[in-house]
Design a protein around this motif. Sequence first.
Motif, PDB file in Angstrom:
ATOM      1  N   LEU A 294       9.339   5.575  12.474  1.00  0.00           N
ATOM      2  CA  LEU A 294      10.071   4.284  13.147  1.00  0.00           C
ATOM      3  C   LEU A 294      11.491   4.157  12.249  1.00  0.00           C
ATOM      4  N   MET A 295      11.444   4.281  10.949  1.00  0.00           N
ATOM      5  CA  MET A 295      12.691   3.984  10.229  1.00  0.00           C
ATOM      6  C   MET A 295      13.592   5.085  10.490  1.00  0.00           C
ATOM      7  N   SER A 296      13.033   6.431  10.510  1.00  0.00           N
ATOM      8  CA  SER A 296      14.059   7.529  10.616  1.00  0.00           C
ATOM      9  C   SER A 296      14.782   7.513  12.033  1.00  0.00           C
ATOM     10  N   THR A 297      13.930   6.764  13.064  1.00  0.00           N
ATOM     11  CA  THR A 297      14.521   6.814  14.521  1.00  0.00           C
ATOM     12  C   THR A 297      15.016   5.731  14.728  1.00  0.00           C
ATOM     13  N   ALA A 298      15.330   4.759  13.517  1.00  0.00           N
ATOM     14  CA  ALA A 298      16.099   3.621  13.727  1.00  0.00           C
ATOM     15  C   ALA A 298      15.398   2.429  14.731  1.00  0.00           C
ATOM     16  N   TYR A 299      14.243   2.330  14.675  1.00  0.00           N
ATOM     17  CA  TYR A 299      13.463   1.231  15.337  1.00  0.00           C
ATOM     18  C   TYR A 299      13.149  -0.014  14.341  1.00  0.00           C
ATOM     19  N   MET A 300      13.536  -1.392  14.848  1.00  0.00           N
ATOM     20  CA  MET A 300      13.107  -2.429  14.288  1.00  0.00           C
ATOM     21  C   MET A 300      11.813  -2.711  13.849  1.00  0.00           C
ATOM     22  N   GLU A 301      10.901  -2.000  14.776  1.00  0.00           N
ATOM     23  CA  GLU A 301       9.550  -2.547  14.340  1.00  0.00           C
ATOM     24  C   GLU A 301       8.938  -1.678  12.992  1.00  0.00           C
ATOM     25  N   GLN A 302       9.683  -0.924  12.352  1.00  0.00           N
ATOM     26  CA  GLN A 302       9.431  -0.234  11.241  1.00  0.00           C
ATOM     27  C   GLN A 302       9.083  -1.377  10.214  1.00  0.00           C
ATOM     28  N   TRP A 303       9.758  -2.306  10.339  1.00  0.00           N
ATOM     29  CA  TRP A 303       9.450  -3.711   9.171  1.00  0.00           C
ATOM     30  C   TRP A 303       8.175  -4.173   9.414  1.00  0.00           C
ATOM     31  N   ILE A 304       7.356  -4.149  10.383  1.00  0.00           N
ATOM     32  CA  ILE A 304       6.251  -4.682  10.706  1.00  0.00           C
ATOM     33  C   ILE A 304       4.961  -3.700   9.716  1.00  0.00           C
ATOM     34  N   PHE A 305       5.391  -2.503   9.941  1.00  0.00           N
ATOM     35  CA  PHE A 305       4.639  -1.496   9.233  1.00  0.00           C
ATOM     36  C   PHE A 305       4.950  -1.617   7.646  1.00  0.00           C
ATOM     37  N   TRP A 306       6.126  -1.647   7.081  1.00  0.00           N
ATOM     38  CA  TRP A 306       6.370  -1.826   5.732  1.00  0.00           C
ATOM     39  C   TRP A 306       5.728  -3.113   5.076  1.00  0.00           C
ATOM     40  N   MET A 307       5.670  -4.229   6.013  1.00  0.00           N
ATOM     41  CA  MET A 307       5.058  -5.342   5.409  1.00  0.00           C
ATOM     42  C   MET A 307       3.579  -5.294   5.163  1.00  0.00           C
ATOM     43  N   ALA A 308       3.053  -4.543   6.212  1.00  0.00           N
ATOM     44  CA  ALA A 308       1.533  -4.174   6.107  1.00  0.00           C
ATOM     45  C   ALA A 308       1.181  -3.292   4.931  1.00  0.00           C
ATOM     46  N   VAL A 309       2.163  -2.288   4.597  1.00  0.00           N
ATOM     47  CA  VAL A 309       1.929  -1.568   3.328  1.00  0.00           C
ATOM     48  C   VAL A 309       2.099  -2.343   2.015  1.00  0.00           C
ATOM     49  N   ASN A 310       3.032  -3.261   2.073  1.00  0.00           N
ATOM     50  CA  ASN A 310       3.253  -4.063   0.956  1.00  0.00           C
ATOM     51  C   ASN A 310       1.956  -5.058   0.704  1.00  0.00           C
ATOM     52  N   VAL A 311       1.640  -5.883   1.927  1.00  0.00           N
ATOM     53  CA  VAL A 311       0.564  -6.532   1.744  1.00  0.00           C
ATOM     54  C   VAL A 311      -0.647  -6.082   1.207  1.00  0.00           C
ATOM     55  N   PHE A 312      -1.100  -5.039   1.837  1.00  0.00           N
ATOM     56  CA  PHE A 312      -2.271  -4.058   1.356  1.00  0.00           C
ATOM     57  C   PHE A 312      -2.395  -3.523   0.082  1.00  0.00           C
ATOM     58  N   SER A 313      -0.959  -3.094  -0.200  1.00  0.00           N
ATOM     59  CA  SER A 313      -0.727  -2.696  -1.804  1.00  0.00           C
ATOM     60  C   SER A 313      -0.937  -3.674  -2.472  1.00  0.00           C
ATOM     61  N   ILE A 314      -0.631  -4.737  -2.346  1.00  0.00           N
ATOM     62  CA  ILE A 314      -0.849  -6.220  -3.186  1.00  0.00           C
ATOM     63  C   ILE A 314      -2.357  -6.484  -3.431  1.00  0.00           C
ATOM     64  N   ALA A 315      -2.810  -6.188  -2.342  1.00  0.00           N
ATOM     65  CA  ALA A 315      -4.523  -6.517  -2.243  1.00  0.00           C
ATOM     66  C   ALA A 315      -5.228  -5.487  -3.258  1.00  0.00           C
ATOM     67  N   LEU A 316      -4.613  -4.324  -3.140  1.00  0.00           N
ATOM     68  CA  LEU A 316      -5.313  -3.189  -3.972  1.00  0.00           C
ATOM     69  C   LEU A 316      -5.181  -3.555  -5.299  1.00  0.00           C
ATOM     70  N   TRP A 317      -3.853  -3.831  -5.867  1.00  0.00           N
ATOM     71  CA  TRP A 317      -3.873  -4.156  -7.242  1.00  0.00           C
ATOM     72  C   TRP A 317      -4.554  -5.476  -7.623  1.00  0.00           C
ATOM     73  N   ILE A 318      -4.529  -6.408  -6.841  1.00  0.00           N
ATOM     74  CA  ILE A 318      -5.304  -7.506  -7.253  1.00  0.00           C
ATOM     75  C   ILE A 318      -6.684  -7.349  -7.394  1.00  0.00           C
ATOM     76  N   ASN A 319      -7.181  -6.216  -6.754  1.00  0.00           N
ATOM     77  CA  ASN A 319      -8.733  -5.758  -6.888  1.00  0.00           C
ATOM     78  C   ASN A 319      -8.841  -4.905  -8.070  1.00  0.00           C
ATOM     79  N   SER A 320      -7.630  -4.517  -8.528  1.00  0.00           N
ATOM     80  CA  SER A 320      -7.749  -3.548  -9.774  1.00  0.00           C
ATOM     81  C   SER A 320      -8.068  -4.211 -11.106  1.00  0.00           C
TER      82      SER A 320
END
Length: 243
Positions: free
Chosen positions: A184-210
């Motif tokens: 979605l980023m490469s094709t210039a869609y605004m909704e990409q940021w919803i997916f990037w936020m999900a990536v970051n939220v779950f990455s934070i959760a991953l390291w909290i559990n580490s």
Amino acid sequence: MTEKTFNKWFSAFILIGMAVVTCIVTAIKLRGADDNGAVTWLLISALGSLMGVLATVCSANGWIITFLFGFLDVSIYGVACWVNWRDGGSGLGNALLHFFYFVPMQLVGFLQWKRRGAKGESQVKARRLSPAMRWAWTGITLVATVVLYFILARFDRSAAEGFLKVAVILDVIPLVCNIIGQLLMSTAYMEQWIFWMAVNVFSIALWINSDQSFAPVYIVKYTFYLINSINGLRIWINLSKGE
């Protein structure tokens, strides 16, 4: 304060903050390096991380130069994963994903953004998914997440029991969201940021559990990414108005 000035100072805050975190992570890892090869790869990885920082900030602002920094970031990370696998560790899947997906998508993104008016400091003319496309991508995300979960769960090395394994979930969701977010980023869609936020939220959760000693540094790092993603969504909502 104008929006342009705010974006300038906000980008500087994110860039400096994430760069400091990257340096701290590298310094911690350098303390444990016991040979020249390890030190070399730590420094190369740090360079790749810094390129990723620049790519993230430029992407939020709709600047086409993001794909130059992104190319360097994903290329270095792909090589690092391949070297780790070659030396007996894991990383082959990530290496192939970066070489055959993320690297080519930088070129795709550059060409797509250029067609949509991105040039120099001129921002890309962003667009939005139609309601039908949003439902379609939601379905694709759910199906891909479920399928990939059951595939990776078969190879899970943790001692977790039960129907759902948290460690696998925290691994699968960022992977799926990374792939779709990049498209979605490469094709210039605004909704990409919803997916990037999900990536970051779950990455934070991953390291909290580490239980790794350097986990707090990664939590701070992905927190900066999350803040940048929220700002990116705000900017791209404006960039995609009328689309």
